[in-house]
Design a protein around this motif. Structure first.
Motif, PDB file in Angstrom:
ATOM      1  N   ARG A 223       0.897  -1.009  -0.306  1.00  0.00           N
ATOM      2  CA  ARG A 223      -0.177  -0.090   0.001  1.00  0.00           C
ATOM      3  C   ARG A 223       0.903   1.073   0.152  1.00  0.00           C
ATOM      4  NH1 ARG A 223      -5.696  -1.006  -1.821  1.00  0.00           N
ATOM      5  NH2 ARG A 223      -5.695  -3.493  -0.332  1.00  0.00           N
ATOM      6  N   LEU A 224       0.308   2.131  -0.525  1.00  0.00           N
ATOM      7  CA  LEU A 224       0.768   3.783  -0.353  1.00  0.00           C
ATOM      8  C   LEU A 224       1.103   4.488   0.664  1.00  0.00           C
ATOM      9  CD1 LEU A 224       2.068   5.932  -1.766  1.00  0.00           C
ATOM     10  CD2 LEU A 224       0.213   6.941  -2.360  1.00  0.00           C
ATOM     11  N   LEU A 225       1.780   4.527   1.192  1.00  0.00           N
ATOM     12  CA  LEU A 225       1.663   4.977   3.041  1.00  0.00           C
ATOM     13  C   LEU A 225       1.745   6.348   2.867  1.00  0.00           C
ATOM     14  CD1 LEU A 225       4.385   2.140   4.507  1.00  0.00           C
ATOM     15  CD2 LEU A 225       2.384   2.473   4.612  1.00  0.00           C
ATOM     16  N   ASP A 226       2.554   6.674   2.209  1.00  0.00           N
ATOM     17  CA  ASP A 226       2.249   8.966   2.174  1.00  0.00           C
ATOM     18  C   ASP A 226       3.177   9.458   0.912  1.00  0.00           C
ATOM     19  OD1 ASP A 226       3.096  10.940   3.479  1.00  0.00           O
ATOM     20  OD2 ASP A 226       4.328  10.560   4.605  1.00  0.00           O
ATOM     21  N   GLN A 227       2.553  10.537   0.743  1.00  0.00           N
ATOM     22  CA  GLN A 227       2.834  11.681  -0.815  1.00  0.00           C
ATOM     23  C   GLN A 227       3.966  12.927  -0.443  1.00  0.00           C
ATOM     24  OE1 GLN A 227       1.109  11.669  -3.928  1.00  0.00           O
ATOM     25  NE2 GLN A 227      -1.080  10.966  -3.130  1.00  0.00           N
ATOM     26  N   LEU A 228       5.392  12.382  -0.111  1.00  0.00           N
ATOM     27  CA  LEU A 228       6.365  13.667  -0.371  1.00  0.00           C
ATOM     28  C   LEU A 228       6.132  14.750  -1.120  1.00  0.00           C
ATOM     29  CD1 LEU A 228       6.619  11.563   1.696  1.00  0.00           C
ATOM     30  CD2 LEU A 228       9.005  12.690   2.191  1.00  0.00           C
ATOM     31  N   PRO A 229       6.701  15.782  -1.280  1.00  0.00           N
ATOM     32  CA  PRO A 229       6.802  16.300  -2.626  1.00  0.00           C
ATOM     33  C   PRO A 229       7.201  15.821  -4.263  1.00  0.00           C
ATOM     34  CG  PRO A 229       7.099  18.079  -0.861  1.00  0.00           C
ATOM     35  CD  PRO A 229       7.201  16.509  -0.260  1.00  0.00           C
ATOM     36  N   ASP A 230       8.895  14.928  -3.576  1.00  0.00           N
ATOM     37  CA  ASP A 230       9.299  14.398  -4.812  1.00  0.00           C
ATOM     38  C   ASP A 230       9.407  12.455  -4.682  1.00  0.00           C
ATOM     39  OD1 ASP A 230      10.396  16.614  -5.781  1.00  0.00           O
ATOM     40  OD2 ASP A 230      12.039  16.799  -4.963  1.00  0.00           O
ATOM     41  N   PHE A 231       8.296  12.448  -3.686  1.00  0.00           N
ATOM     42  CA  PHE A 231       8.595  10.747  -3.112  1.00  0.00           C
ATOM     43  C   PHE A 231       7.277  10.439  -2.893  1.00  0.00           C
ATOM     44  CE2 PHE A 231      13.132  12.370  -2.937  1.00  0.00           C
ATOM     45  CZ  PHE A 231      13.772  12.031  -3.572  1.00  0.00           C
ATOM     46  N   LEU A 232       7.433   9.213  -2.885  1.00  0.00           N
ATOM     47  CA  LEU A 232       6.887   7.925  -2.155  1.00  0.00           C
ATOM     48  C   LEU A 232       6.935   7.291  -1.926  1.00  0.00           C
ATOM     49  CD1 LEU A 232       4.060   7.691  -5.710  1.00  0.00           C
ATOM     50  CD2 LEU A 232       3.386   9.150  -4.265  1.00  0.00           C
ATOM     51  N   HIS A 233       6.441   7.376  -0.275  1.00  0.00           N
ATOM     52  CA  HIS A 233       6.529   5.637   0.468  1.00  0.00           C
ATOM     53  C   HIS A 233       5.627   4.795   0.628  1.00  0.00           C
ATOM     54  CE1 HIS A 233       9.602   8.728   3.356  1.00  0.00           C
ATOM     55  NE2 HIS A 233       9.498   8.291   2.323  1.00  0.00           N
ATOM     56  N   TYR A 234       5.516   3.548   0.491  1.00  0.00           N
ATOM     57  CA  TYR A 234       4.787   2.401   0.191  1.00  0.00           C
ATOM     58  C   TYR A 234       5.534   1.339   0.702  1.00  0.00           C
ATOM     59  CZ  TYR A 234       8.301   2.551  -3.876  1.00  0.00           C
ATOM     60  OH  TYR A 234       9.518   2.721  -4.309  1.00  0.00           O
ATOM     61  N   GLU A 235       4.559   1.058   1.035  1.00  0.00           N
ATOM     62  CA  GLU A 235       5.281  -1.124   1.704  1.00  0.00           C
ATOM     63  C   GLU A 235       4.981  -1.943   0.271  1.00  0.00           C
ATOM     64  OE1 GLU A 235       1.414  -1.895   3.264  1.00  0.00           O
ATOM     65  OE2 GLU A 235       1.966  -1.429   5.948  1.00  0.00           O
ATOM     66  N   ALA A 236       6.182  -2.707   0.439  1.00  0.00           N
ATOM     67  CA  ALA A 236       6.430  -4.013  -0.361  1.00  0.00           C
ATOM     68  C   ALA A 236       7.405  -4.703  -0.160  1.00  0.00           C
ATOM     69  CB  ALA A 236       6.855  -3.051  -2.028  1.00  0.00           C
TER      70      ALA A 236
END
Length: 637
Positions: A223-236
Motif C-alpha cells: 500500500r501507498l503510505l505517504d506522498q512527499l513532494p518528490d517521493f512516495l513511500h509504500y509497503e512492498a
C-alpha cells in the motif's frame, strides 16, 4: 559525486522519520473512516476523475460524492480485480529488464519508449558506467516453470544519457540488437505527468530483479503510505537489485521509480535491527528493520529529465516518451483549415500509407490535445496487444479526427459549466444536461427512457412520461444505480447524442470536420467510441469511394437504442458496408445499456462483452485493452 546506495538509504530514512506525524494523522483518518484511502481531498478528486475516465470534470466528481467518503469508496471498494489484471501485469512485465554492470553489479530498468530505459542514478551514475552495461529482457521463468532465453541489449549513452542524482533517476538510450529495437519486441510503459494515478491506501505493485534474480513481482498487500513532494513511500517486498524498478498502480500505470528501502532509525539516524538494536554492516541487510520503500514520483522524474535535455538532438530522442510525459514540449502541429477557427483539428497518421488505423472519439473532449488523446487510445490498445504477444502500437500510426472543439462550439455552454453555476443542487442533472431546442430535448428524453427501459426501469404512473423532472430524472437515477456511474455523467453522454441526431447543422459540421482528417483511399480500420460510434455509422455513408473499411469497431455504443439507430443517416439498423464489425460493450457501462447490438442489428455484428472495471466502465482504454478487441484490430494493422 553521485550519492551511493547507502547514502540514498540514509536520505530516505530521514525523510521517512520526518514524516512520522503525517503518517500518524493518516492512520487516524483511516481508522475513523474505515477506509484505507485517506489522502488530501484534491488528490482523491484527481484519482476519482482519472478512474471515472476524466470526462465530467472535478465539479461533477464532487457532485457524484453525495455522501461523505463516496469518492474513497470509488477508489478502494475491495481487493478484487478483474481477471485481465494478471494478463495485463504479465504483458507489462515484459518491458522490465535486468541491468548488468561491468563490475558485476546488477539493477533493474524498464522501457519507457521504443529505445529508452529508465533506472536509478546509483545504478547508472555516468556515461562511462552506462557504456559498459547491458540490459537483459526475458530473464525470468516461463509459464512452464523453466527459464526463458534472455535477450541482451547494449546501452547507448552516446545517443541519450540524462541523470539526476537528487531524485536518483537516469534515462538512457538502448541500442538495437541484431536489428531489433527493444521496445518493438517488449513494449514500453507510457509515462504520465498528470496527477491522479494513485492515492494513499491504494495498492502499489513492483516488478524487478531483486538481488539480480530472475524477474519477480510484488503485488497486493503493498500500500501507498505517504506522498512527499518528490517521493512516495509504500509497503512492498523488495531487495537490493530492485533499484530502478517501476512502481505501478492497479491499472499498471507507472507511479514511481523505486530506488531504496527505508530502514528504521533512532533519533541519531543509526539503522536499527528488528529487535531494536543498532545495526552494523557485519550483520548483513537481512537483519535491518526495513519499514517502507521509497520511489521518486514519476511526474517529478519527467520534469527533472526534461529540464536536462539541452540540445535539439536530446530533445528529439526524449520526444519518444510521448506528449503526455513531456513537460514544456512544443505544441503538436495539426492540419490547417480555412473553416471558422473553433479550436484544434485532428492529427494524421504517419507514415501516410495504407493500411490505415482511425480512432474516432466521443463527446466531452473539447480543449484536449488530439495527439495526447491518440496516445491514450494507443496505450490501451498496446496493453491488449501485449497480452496476446503482439508488438505495441506506435501512436503516430493512427489517424485521429478531432471534432471536440467544433461540437462544443455548436452546443454552446457546456453542461459541466452549468453544473458549476448551480452547486446548491437546485437544478438537477437532467435539467442541466438537456440539449437546446425542443426537438433535441424530446430526443434526449427518448434516449434516456429507451436506455432505462432496456435496463428494466418502469416509470411510476404518477410521473409525466416526457417530463425531465419526472421520468427522465428517475431513469437517470436507475441507470446510475445499475452501472455505478454518476447520473450527470450519463446525462451528459445522452445530451450530445441527442443534439447530434436532431440538429442537421451539428451533424453536418461534425462529419465535415471528421472527414478533414480521414484517409482518402486504401483499407481502413475504424475504431470508434461512445458518440463516436454514432458518428461512425453516419460517416460510412460519406466515406470517399476509394476507402475500404475492412474492420469497424464500436465500443461503449448507444447504437442498440431504437431512438438512436432510427435517426441515423441510413434510416435504421441497416448493415454497414464493412468487412467485419466488432462491438465491445460492458454491463456496467450505462451508455452502452442497449447493447449487445445483435438483437437490433442482426448477425453481421460480433458482440464482445468486456470486463471493464466498475470505476472505468466507459473508458476507451479499457475497451481496447480487452484481448479480443485488440486481437481483431491487431490482425488488420
Amino acid at each position: 559525486m553521485s550519492p551511493t546506495l547507502r547514502e540514498q538509504q540514509d536520505l530516505a530514512a530521514a525523510r521517512y522519520r520526518n514524516r512520522a506525524p503525517d503518517r500518524a494523522e493518516t492512520e487516524r483518518k483511516q481508522e475513523e473512516t474505515g477506509t484505507l484511502v485517506a489522502d488530501q481531498p484534491d488528490q482523491i478528486e484527481a484519482r476519482a476523475e482519472r478512474l471515472i475516465g476524466d470526462v465530467v470534470g472535478s465539479r461533477a466528481v464532487r457532485q457524484a460524492a453525495r455522501t461523505e467518503g463516496a469518492l474513497e469508496r470509488i477508489i478502494a471498494e475491495n481487493d478484487l480485480q478483474p481477471s485481465l489484471f494478471l494478463g495485463r501485469g504479465t504483458a507489462t512485465a515484459e518491458s522490465v529488464g535486468r541491468i548488468s554492470l561491468a563490475d558485476g553489479g546488477a539493477g533493474t530498468g524498464f522501457l519507457v519508449g521504443r529505445r529508452l530505459l529508465l533506472t536509478n542514478n546509483h545504478v547508472l551514475p555516468d556515461v562511462a558506467t552506462a557504456a559498459g552495461a547491458f540490459v537483459e529482457f526475458d530473464f525470468e521463468l516461463g509459464a512452464d516453470g523453466r527459464p526463458e532465453t534472455p535477450s541482451a541489449f547494449d546501452l547507448d549513452p552516446g545517443t541519450l544519457f540524462l541523470t539526476d542524482a537528487g531524485i536518483d533517476a537516469s534515462l538512457v538510450a538502448v541500442a538495437p540488437a541484431r536489428g531489433v529495437v527493444a521496445g518493438d519486441r517488449y513494449g514500453w510503459n507510457r509515462l504520465l505527468r498528470q496527477q491522479g494515478k494513485i492515492v494513499i491506501g491504494e495498492a502499489a505493485n513492483v516488478i524487478g530483479h531483486p538481488s539480480g534474480r530472475r524477474k519477480e513481482i510484488a503485488v497486493r498487500n503493498n500500500r501507498l503510505l505517504d506522498q512527499l513532494p518528490d517521493f512516495l513511500h509504500y509497503e512492498a517486498d523488495t531487495e537490493p537489485g530492485n533499484s530502478g524498478s517501476p512502481v505501478f498502480n492497479d491499472q499498471w500505470e507507472v507511479v514511481a521509480l523505486h530506488h531504496s528501502g527505508v530502514p528504521r532509525t533512532n533519533d541519531a539516524g543509526q539503522w536499527l535491527t528488528v529487535d531494536g538494536t543498532v545495526w552494523t554492516r557485519s550483520m548483513g541487510d537481512a537483519a535491518v528493520d526495513w519499514v517502507a520503500n521509497e520511489g521518486a514520483r514519476i511526474s517529478v522524474v519527467l520534469t527533472r529529465l526534461r529540464a536536462l535535455a539541452r540540445t535539439p538532438a536530446q530533445t528529439a530522442v526524449l520526444a519518444e516518451l510521448g506528449s503526455e510525459a513531456m513537460v514544456g514540449a512544443p505544441p503538436v502541429e495539426v492540419a490547417s483549415t480555412a473553416r471558422e477557427d473553433t479550436g484544434r483539428r485532428g492529427v494524421r497518421g504517419t507514415p501516410d500509407t495504407p493500411p490505415h488505423l482511425v480512432f474516432l472519439h466521443g463527446r466531452a473532449q473539447q480543449g484536449r490535445d488530439p495527439a495526447a488523446l491518440r496516445a491514450d487510445w494507443a496505450g490501451g490498445l498496446t496493453r491488449g496487444l501485449g497480452s496476446v504477444g503482439r508488438p505495441p502500437l506506435d501512436p503516430a500510426r493512427a489517424w485521429f479526427p478531432y471534432y471536440g472543439d467544433r461540437l462544443a462550439h455548436l452546443a454552446g455552454p457546456s453542461a459541466v459549466e452549468l453544473a458549476g453555476a448551480n452547486e446548491d443542487g437546485a437544478v438537477t442533472a437532467a435539467e442541466q444536461a438537456a440539449p437546446p431546442g425542443s426537438s433535441a430535448q424530446a430526443t434526449y428524453a427518448a434516449l434516456i427512457e429507451d436506455a432505462a427501459s432496456r435496463a428494466g426501469f418502469q416509470p411510476d404512473a404518477s410521473e409525466g412520461f416526457g417530463d425531465l423532472l419526472g421520468t427522465v430524472q428517475s431513469a437517470l437515477t436507475h441507470l446510475a444505480s445499475r452501472s455505478r456511474l454518476d447520473d450527470l455523467f450519463i446525462a451528459l453522454r445522452f445530451r450530445d447524442v441527442a443534439l447530434y441526431l436532431d440538429d442537421e447543422q451539428v451533424r453536418g459540421e461534425v462529419l465535415d470536420t471528421v472527414l478533414e482528417t480521414f484517409p482518402t483511399s486504401g483499407p481502413v480500420t475504424l475504431v470508434s467510441h461512445s458518440l463516436g460510434t454514432v458518428v461512425a455509422l453516419d460517416l460510412l455513408t460519406r466515406t470517399p469511394p476509394d476507402v475500404e473499411v475492412r474492420l469497424l469497431v464500436t465500443a461503449g455504443s448507444p447504437l442498440g437504442l431504437d431512438s438512436v439507430n432510427k435517426r441515423l443517416l441510413a434510416g435504421g439498423p441497416r448493415q454497414p458496408d464493412v468487412g467485419r464489425w466488432v462491438n465491445a460493450w460492458c454491463v456496467a457501462d450505462a451508455v452502452a445499456i442497449g447493447c449487445p447490438l445483435g438483437p437490433s442489428w442482426g448477425r453481421g455484428v460480433e458482440d464482445i462483452r468486456t470486463d471493464n472495471p466498475l470505476t472505468a466502465a466507459h473508458s476507451i482504454a479499457e475497451y481496447l485493452a480487452d484481448v479480443r478487441v485488440a486481437s481483431a484490430i491487431g490482425e488488420q494493422v
